[in-house]
Design an enzyme around this catalytic site. Structure first.
Site, short mmCIF file in Angstrom:
data_model
loop_
_atom_site.label_atom_id
_atom_site.label_comp_id
_atom_site.label_asym_id
_atom_site.label_seq_id
_atom_site.Cartn_x
_atom_site.Cartn_y
_atom_site.Cartn_z
N ASP A 15 0.86 -1.16 0.00
CA ASP A 15 -0.02 0.02 -0.15
C ASP A 15 1.05 1.24 -0.09
O ASP A 15 1.99 1.35 0.53
CB ASP A 15 -0.80 0.05 1.25
CG ASP A 15 -1.97 1.09 0.98
OD1 ASP A 15 -2.37 1.62 -0.10
OD2 ASP A 15 -2.49 1.25 2.32
N ASN A 63 -10.22 -2.88 -5.47
CA ASN A 63 -9.81 -1.95 -6.36
C ASN A 63 -10.26 -1.73 -7.90
O ASN A 63 -10.07 -0.48 -8.48
CB ASN A 63 -8.08 -2.23 -6.71
CG ASN A 63 -7.28 -2.12 -5.62
OD1 ASN A 63 -6.08 -3.02 -5.41
ND2 ASN A 63 -7.65 -1.20 -4.58
C1 FPP Z 1 -1.98 0.19 -3.46
O1 FPP Z 1 -1.42 1.78 -3.54
C2 FPP Z 1 -1.68 -0.50 -4.53
C3 FPP Z 1 -2.33 -0.86 -5.34
C4 FPP Z 1 -3.66 -0.69 -5.56
C5 FPP Z 1 -1.75 -1.59 -6.79
C6 FPP Z 1 -0.57 -2.31 -6.20
C7 FPP Z 1 0.10 -2.89 -7.51
C8 FPP Z 1 1.25 -3.10 -7.42
C9 FPP Z 1 2.36 -2.41 -6.74
C10 FPP Z 1 1.92 -3.65 -8.86
C11 FPP Z 1 0.89 -3.89 -9.83
C12 FPP Z 1 0.96 -5.42 -10.16
C13 FPP Z 1 1.57 -6.01 -11.21
C14 FPP Z 1 1.50 -7.48 -11.11
C15 FPP Z 1 2.17 -5.52 -12.54
P1 FPP Z 1 -2.71 2.74 -3.38
O2 FPP Z 1 -2.68 3.08 -4.93
O3 FPP Z 1 -3.73 2.23 -2.61
O4 FPP Z 1 -2.00 3.73 -2.73
P2 FPP Z 1 -2.42 4.87 -1.78
O5 FPP Z 1 -3.25 4.33 -0.58
O6 FPP Z 1 -1.14 5.78 -1.22
O7 FPP Z 1 -3.51 5.81 -2.75
#
Ligand code: FPP
Length: 231
Positions: A15, A63
């Site tokens: 996250d 998501n």
């Molecule tokens: C959470 O950060 C992260 C995600 C929703 C996606 C995470 C995905 C990856 C790191 C890699 C994707 C995967 C592959 C296999 C290519 P957030 O966007 O919720 O961050 P925030 O809470 O700061 O808004």
């Protein structure tokens, strides 16, 4: 990392990509790109340390309600990761398994994922589970329905065989970055006795040393699984 009790299975809730990007005055997509790079770096390190199974929460079922623009970016990253940049994945020399309902992904991406899973099926360096459109409640409900459909009663162990992690030992350690202290629908059945570790670092800045610290912290814990300490 000498004389450390290593977890067999480590799972990550990655996250903080969006907040990390904002702090750098960049769009969220920049954070996700950095997140993917860090995923490869940290997971490779975990396998190098001797962890046998790594599971990452790359895209939750929830998501999918994010704005189309962000989803398109994430799908594009997934396309690159399993397509053009698959060599990076194969370099890890581990078996790749995708958990979750990938039918929401574009067909070419689904095909790439399946072919990477096939290509790595014989790799013995460890197991890398990538959760895409994964939700633990959805997984549990699906498993219950599967048991009902074949008129079967299950017990705690046989129920596990109906989950997407069938045959995989439960995570010993779940690490969540980004400062939030919750599981967010991740591996809820499997996490019954997992040790939880929360880091305030945003995922793109969670380093190899941070992973070692989390494992050292895990190693010092007394896991009793509801029993009492013996000896
Ligand atoms: C959470 O950060 C992260 C995600 C929703 C996606 C995470 C995905 C990856 C790191 C890699 C994707 C995967 C592959 C296999 C290519 P957030 O966007 O919720 O961050 P925030 O809470 O700061 O808004």
């Amino acid at each position: 990392m000498n004389r450390i009790k290593l977890p067999v299975h480590v799972a990550f809730i990655m996250d903080g990509n969006g907040r990390w990007a904002r702090r750098h005055f960049r769009p969220r997509s920049y954070g996700h790109r950095a997140g993917v790079q860090n995923m490869t770096k940290v997971c490779t390190h975990a396998f190098r340390l001797g962890v046998r199974i790594v599971t990452v929460y790359a895209l939750s079922a929830e998501n999918l309600s994010r704005p189309k623009e962000e989803l398109d970016d994430l799908f594009e990253l997934i396309r690159l990761y399993f397509g053009k940049k698959r060599d990076k994945l194969l370099e890890m020399q581990v078996k790749i398994n995708v958990l979750g309902d990938i039918s929401v992904l574009p067909p070419d991406v689904q095909a790439d994922i399946l072919s990477v899973a096939e290509e790595t099926a014989g790799f013995t360096g460890g197991l890398f589970n990538i959760c895409l459109n994964y939700g633990a409640r959805q997984e549990i409900v699906r498993a219950v329905n599967a048991a009902v459909a074949c008129g079967r009663f299950v017990d705690e162990e046989s129920f596990k065989d109906l989950l997407s992690t069938a045959g995989v030992p439960d995570p010993d350690l779940i690490i969540r970055t980004g400062g939030e202290v919750r599981l967010s629908n991740f591996l809820l059945y499997q996490a019954a006795y997992s040790e939880l570790y929360f880091s305030k670092r945003m995922w793109p800045e969670f380093s190899k040393r941070d992973l070692e610290r989390a494992i050292e912290n895990y190693s010092a814990r007394d896991r009793r699984f509801g029993n009492i300490r013996r000896g």
